[in-house]
Design an enzyme around this catalytic site. Structure first.
Site, PDB file in Angstrom:
ATOM      1  N   TRP A  23      -1.171 -14.206  -1.322  1.00 32.77           N
ATOM      2  CA  TRP A  23      -1.374 -13.300  -0.078  1.00 32.77           C
ATOM      3  C   TRP A  23      -1.343 -13.880   1.005  1.00 32.77           C
ATOM      4  CZ3 TRP A  23      -2.951  -7.484  -0.121  1.00 32.77           C
ATOM      5  CH2 TRP A  23      -3.365  -7.614   1.183  1.00 32.77           C
TER       6      TRP A  23
ATOM      7  N   ASN B 264      -7.251  -0.820  -4.982  1.00 36.18           N
ATOM      8  CA  ASN B 264      -7.500  -2.303  -4.292  1.00 36.18           C
ATOM      9  C   ASN B 264      -8.902  -2.955  -4.332  1.00 36.18           C
ATOM     10  OD1 ASN B 264      -6.824  -5.117  -3.888  1.00 36.18           O
ATOM     11  ND2 ASN B 264      -7.893  -4.003  -1.506  1.00 36.18           N
ATOM     12  N   GLU B 265      -9.142  -3.705  -5.804  1.00 33.97           N
ATOM     13  CA  GLU B 265     -10.437  -4.109  -5.564  1.00 33.97           C
ATOM     14  C   GLU B 265     -12.165  -3.390  -5.899  1.00 33.97           C
ATOM     15  OE1 GLU B 265     -11.164  -7.229  -2.450  1.00 33.97           O
ATOM     16  OE2 GLU B 265      -9.743  -7.822  -3.265  1.00 33.97           O
TER      17      GLU B 265
ATOM     18  N   TRP C 105       0.857  -1.216  -0.208  1.00 37.81           N
ATOM     19  CA  TRP C 105       0.038   0.206   0.004  1.00 37.81           C
ATOM     20  C   TRP C 105       1.216   1.645  -0.191  1.00 37.81           C
ATOM     21  CZ3 TRP C 105      -3.284  -3.271  -1.395  1.00 37.81           C
ATOM     22  CH2 TRP C 105      -4.120  -3.527  -0.816  1.00 37.81           C
TER      23      TRP C 105
ATOM     24  N   GLU D  76      -3.587 -10.154  -6.305  1.00 33.84           N
ATOM     25  CA  GLU D  76      -3.917 -11.698  -5.291  1.00 33.84           C
ATOM     26  C   GLU D  76      -4.363 -12.862  -4.852  1.00 33.84           C
ATOM     27  OE1 GLU D  76      -6.195  -9.760  -2.302  1.00 33.84           O
ATOM     28  OE2 GLU D  76      -5.205  -7.640  -3.016  1.00 33.84           O
TER      29      GLU D  76
ATOM     30  N   TYR E  71     -10.480 -15.702  -5.490  1.00 34.24           N
ATOM     31  CA  TYR E  71     -10.426 -16.330  -3.984  1.00 34.24           C
ATOM     32  C   TYR E  71     -11.057 -17.251  -3.802  1.00 34.24           C
ATOM     33  CZ  TYR E  71      -7.113 -12.402  -2.024  1.00 34.24           C
ATOM     34  OH  TYR E  71      -6.064 -11.567  -1.052  1.00 34.24           O
TER      35      TYR E  71
END
Length: 446
Positions: free
Chosen positions: A389, A226-227, A110, A347, A307
């Site tokens: 991740w 992010n996302e 980050w 990720e 994920y």
């Protein structure tokens, strides 16, 4: 205070020379106090200058110095936060040195913390210099070991402020259009906040290396957010407009670094893959579209997350692992045939909270991800690399989530990671900053 003439004569020794001498000494003292750290540390942090070139894109491949470059990377989002305090600062060096010993090449972390504890941006346009120096340190330490950084600029989620904090700022100042988190993407005032933030980051002069961030090849590239999700506009138009405006703005300031979005990889409502590749029906309703979002010329490579245990509630482990391979192949095919750009899986993780979880399942998951990347790399395909991740060092249990690992604590996991390093190195040739480690890492496997 005005001094008497007799006092003056005693000070200058009767010849009037002391004031010029004191003036010169004051200038030297000012220079040292202002730039002493930089002068002292120049040699240590600039010794890798000859080994660091900007990563570039040639079609669907990354290249460095004209050579193919495939990423074996990881996430340590916590770097800047931990670099702020002396008792946690050593973890950055420890993690980077351990990663170098594994032959890892890029860390995603980050470059934001908005209005939170250890905030970098305390309020719109107001920065904490102590935290900025912590980010300077992270970049300088990465440069020292020859590892590059993929720096993310804001969070769609609430952690570390995120778009929610920007909306709160605008609402609190009486200029916000809506209290909806998604107004981050369309509120003109918030767009100005974010542009000011981005410009400050890109033009920041590192107090250790002396380089502006936009001129530092240690930075692999920038990630917009992010996302991102914008569920209040499921057509995707709002997010697409934001992506195009912000990516154009960034390229106007920094055309040396690569730029990606930070997508999870979901296909949108008009995509033929929404029903065949997306994890479940809801994924097409997030206001994103992998192909459309990644297509602008200002976006250099596509980003995808993996994920399976978060996206499926009823699928078996075998079914989830099959999905991983299909998901990756689909996006790499998009990179090769449609986008003509590299695709990075920025990720991927498997939760240890799953019923019946065993670390061997995570090993199997990692192996699938690495095998898909390797098969693409052998064909010079668009599969540009992957980022686990997340990686931690010992003593960070309170910062762990259910995906984090200390990779060297489990021999089988460590072997899978280093084997992937060596396979990629064999394809691309030894990467300069870690070439000296390769013989030890690969132990005859090259």
């Amino acid at each position: 205070m005005v001094k008497s003439s007799s006092s003056y004569n005693r000070m200058v020794g009767g010849n009037g020379m002391l004031f010029p001498i004191l003036g010169f000494a004051s200038i030297i003292a000012f220079i040292y106090l202002s730039f002493g750290d930089l002068l002292v540390s120049d040699d240590r942090y600039k010794k890798n200058d000859m080994n660091m070139s900007f990563v570039e894109r040639n079609g669907s491949n990354f290249i460095v110095d004209g050579q193919l470059f495939y990423v074996n990377g990881w996430n340590s989002y916590w770097f800047m936060d931990h670099a702020v305090h002396d008792h946690t600062k050593p973890r950055i060096k420890q993690m980077l040195q351990a990663a170098s010993k594994m032959g890892l090449t890029v860390c995603r972390t980050w470059a934001f913390n908005d209005g939170d504890y250890n905030a970098l941006q305390v309020s719109p346009g107001q920065f904490d210099e102590k935290v900025f120096k912590a980010l300077d340190y992270v970049i300088a330490e990465a440069r020292e070991v020859g590892i590059r950084l993929l720096l993310s600029l804001v969070n769609n989620l609430d952690a570390y402020g995120g778009k929610t904090q920007y909306v709160k700022w605008a609402w609190g100042e009486g200029v916000g259009l809506s209290p909806s988190n998604d107004s981050f993407f369309y509120d003109p005032s918030i767009r100005i906040y974010f542009k000011n933030y981005v410009k400050t980051i890109l033009t920041r002069k590192n107090t250790i290396t002396g380089l502006q961030y936009r001129d530092d090849p240690t930075i692999f590239g920038w990630e917009l957010i992010n996302e991102p999700r914008c569920i209040t506009d499921r057509s995707g138009d709002t997010l697409q407009d934001w992506i195009e405006e912000m990516s154009t703005f960034i390229k106007g300031i920094d055309n040396k670094h690569l730029l990606t979005i930070g997508l999870e990889g979901f296909y949108g409502p008009k995509s033929p893959k929404k029903d065949t590749v997306n994890p479940e029906f809801w994924a097409a309703d997030m206001g994103v579209d992998f192909i459309r979002n990644s297509a602008p010329s200002t976006i250099d490579f596509a980003s995808v997350h993996i994920y399976p245990d978060q996206w499926f509630k009823r699928k078996s482990l075998k079914g989830k692992l099959k999905f991983v391979g299909d998901w990756m192949h689909s996006h790499i095919e998009d990179g090769d045939k449609v986008l003509k750009k590299p695709v990075m899986f920025t990720e991927f993780g498997l939760s240890d909270l799953n019923r019946g979880f065993d670390p061997s399942q995570r090993d199997e998951f990692y192996k699938i991800v690495f095998d898909v990347i390797y098969e693409s790399a052998k064909k010079k395909g668009a599969g540009g690399g992957s980022f686990a991740w997340q990686f931690l060092v010992e003593g960070m249990e309170e910062f762990n989530d259910d995906f984090g690992i200390v990779p060297w604590k489990r021999a089988s996991t460590y072997e899978i990671i280093t084997r992937h390093t060596c396979r990629l190195a064999k394809i691309r040739g030894a990467y300069k900053p870690i070439a000296g480690n390769m013989k030890n890492i690969c132990n005859g496997r090259l």
